[in-house]
Enzyme design. Structure first.
Site, PDB file in Angstrom:
ATOM      1  N   GLY A  10       0.782  -1.231   0.000  1.00 36.95           N
ATOM      2  CA  GLY A  10       0.000   0.000   0.000  1.00 36.95           C
ATOM      3  C   GLY A  10       0.812   1.278   0.000  1.00 36.95           C
ATOM      4  O   GLY A  10       0.243   2.366  -0.154  1.00 36.95           O
ATOM      5  N   ASP A  44      17.795   6.756  -4.996  1.00 35.88           N
ATOM      6  CA  ASP A  44      18.267   5.389  -4.799  1.00 35.88           C
ATOM      7  C   ASP A  44      19.768   5.387  -4.592  1.00 35.88           C
ATOM      8  O   ASP A  44      20.521   5.903  -5.417  1.00 35.88           O
ATOM      9  CB  ASP A  44      17.924   4.521  -6.013  1.00 35.88           C
ATOM     10  CG  ASP A  44      18.577   3.153  -5.930  1.00 35.88           C
ATOM     11  OD1 ASP A  44      18.023   2.276  -5.247  1.00 35.88           O
ATOM     12  OD2 ASP A  44      19.650   2.971  -6.535  1.00 35.88           O
ATOM     13  N   TYR A  49      27.809   1.710  -2.432  1.00 28.67           N
ATOM     14  CA  TYR A  49      28.186   2.825  -3.301  1.00 28.67           C
ATOM     15  C   TYR A  49      29.107   3.794  -2.558  1.00 28.67           C
ATOM     16  O   TYR A  49      29.695   4.684  -3.179  1.00 28.67           O
ATOM     17  CB  TYR A  49      26.960   3.596  -3.791  1.00 28.67           C
ATOM     18  CG  TYR A  49      25.988   2.823  -4.636  1.00 28.67           C
ATOM     19  CD1 TYR A  49      26.265   1.540  -5.115  1.00 28.67           C
ATOM     20  CD2 TYR A  49      24.748   3.383  -4.958  1.00 28.67           C
ATOM     21  CE1 TYR A  49      25.352   0.848  -5.883  1.00 28.67           C
ATOM     22  CE2 TYR A  49      23.828   2.686  -5.734  1.00 28.67           C
ATOM     23  CZ  TYR A  49      24.125   1.423  -6.179  1.00 28.67           C
ATOM     24  OH  TYR A  49      23.198   0.742  -6.933  1.00 28.67           O
ATOM     25  N   LYS A  74      20.370   0.006  -0.011  1.00 27.41           N
ATOM     26  CA  LYS A  74      20.532  -1.445  -0.090  1.00 27.41           C
ATOM     27  C   LYS A  74      21.601  -1.919   0.884  1.00 27.41           C
ATOM     28  O   LYS A  74      22.620  -1.249   1.072  1.00 27.41           O
ATOM     29  CB  LYS A  74      20.935  -1.862  -1.513  1.00 27.41           C
ATOM     30  CG  LYS A  74      20.052  -1.299  -2.611  1.00 27.41           C
ATOM     31  CD  LYS A  74      20.625  -1.645  -3.982  1.00 27.41           C
ATOM     32  CE  LYS A  74      20.067  -0.741  -5.044  1.00 27.41           C
ATOM     33  NZ  LYS A  74      20.543   0.663  -4.952  1.00 27.41           N
ATOM     34  N   HIS A 107      20.955  -6.261  -1.542  1.00 25.64           N
ATOM     35  CA  HIS A 107      21.564  -5.853  -2.803  1.00 25.64           C
ATOM     36  C   HIS A 107      21.755  -7.009  -3.778  1.00 25.64           C
ATOM     37  O   HIS A 107      21.667  -6.824  -4.999  1.00 25.64           O
ATOM     38  CB  HIS A 107      22.915  -5.192  -2.524  1.00 25.64           C
ATOM     39  CG  HIS A 107      23.359  -4.249  -3.577  1.00 25.64           C
ATOM     40  ND1 HIS A 107      24.049  -3.088  -3.298  1.00 25.64           N
ATOM     41  CD2 HIS A 107      23.237  -4.262  -4.922  1.00 25.64           C
ATOM     42  CE1 HIS A 107      24.324  -2.446  -4.417  1.00 25.64           C
ATOM     43  NE2 HIS A 107      23.842  -3.143  -5.431  1.00 25.64           N
TER      44      HIS A 107
END
Length: 293
Positions: A10, A44, A49, A74, A107
């Site tokens: 939702g 994102d 990273y 992630k 990930h």
């Protein structure tokens, strides 16, 4: 203007987001702030990273209210395991400067250490139950591994972020996701990965089919590819550090591709993956130390 998708629990999520994979930390904050100025509301990133802190700085610079933003990150495989993943959430939330993460993904699956992968996902379920995240999901899970995950866990992932672009559409993965009500989110949505890992000189950006469709609409090939994702019901997270391209990639809501044009882009699929094979990911080969701060 933006378009939102409703996840299987939702929660509403912007269909088009801004990605920061391989964006250097020193340019990440400015790029994120510019993306938010243009109109993006989904950002994102990922622990691996190594730019979550700069994403948080870009969010603060933008002065966009937190309630308007959808922040996605992630967990890297080095932090898999129940307790380790709970701690990884704390690391990411601290770097991002948020109390709650909107969407938290695993990930990669680790088939050679699947018990630890399951432990990590069960930690995501705990974080969801405790309200520390609004939705949970996975990335790079192929159908067989997805089925194995579903057998051992209680919450169906809201999102599976996978490589999808005109040269690699993964129809079987998209079908498996749809069967379970899981949204497919495309990384490398314009096939940028084909520019340096594909055949020499062959890139989605200079593909004649995409170029012809772009010319017909007075748009760029990049805009056409992003529109293709949106019309087929996927989320897409393009990345750029160039302000003009950041803006152009968001300007994809004022035109529609025809059914024939969508089919023509679908037909470009080569079945050749640009990224690493998900089954080949191991903790030993892909270990990365995720710092505390």
């Amino acid at each position: 203007m933006s378009v939102k998708l409703t996840l299987n629990n939702g929660v509403e999520m912007p269909a088009l987001g801004f990605g920061v994979f391989q964006t250097p930390p020193e340019t990440t904050a400015a790029s994120v702030a510019e993306a938010l100025r243009v109109g993006y509301r989904l950002i994102d990133t990922a622990a691996s990273y190594f730019n979550e802190r700069e994403v948080g700085e870009g969010i603060r610079r933008s002065e966009v209210d937190r309630s308007e933003l959808f922040v996605e990150t992630k967990i890297w495989i080095s932090d898999y395991g129940y307790d380790e993943t709970l701690h990884s959430f704390d690391k990411s939330a601290g770097k991002l400067g948020v109390d709650q993460i909107d969407l938290l993904l695993l990930h990669q699956p680790v088939p050679t250490d699947f018990a630890r992968t399951i432990g990590a996902y069960k930690a995501l379920e705990k974080l969801l139950a405790d309200g520390k995240v609004r939705a949970i999901g996975i990335s790079n899970f192929m159908p067989g591994v997805l089925e194995d995950l579903l057998k051992e866990t209680g919450v169906v992932p809201a999102v599976n972020q996978v490589e999808v672009h005109p040269y690699f559409t993964q129809p079987e993965v998209q079908a498996a996701n749809a069967e379970h009500g899981i949204l497919t989110q495309a990384w490398s949505p314009m096939g940028g990965i084909t520019s340096y890992r594909g055949e020499s000189g062959k890139s989605t950006f200079n593909d004649p089919v995409i170029g012809e469709i772009a010319a017909a609409h007075g748009k760029t090939p990049a805009q056409v590819m992003l529109r293709w994702h949106l019309q087929e019901g996927r989320s897409a997270i393009p990345k750029s550090v160039n302000p003009e391209r950041i803006a152009a990639n968001f300007d994809v809501f004022g035109f529609d591709l025809t059914a024939e044009q969508l089919a023509a882009i679908d037909a470009l699929n080569t079945g050749v993956r640009g990224g690493p094979e998900p089954e080949a990911i191991t903790r030993e080969a892909f270990h990365r130390d995720i710092p505390e701060a």
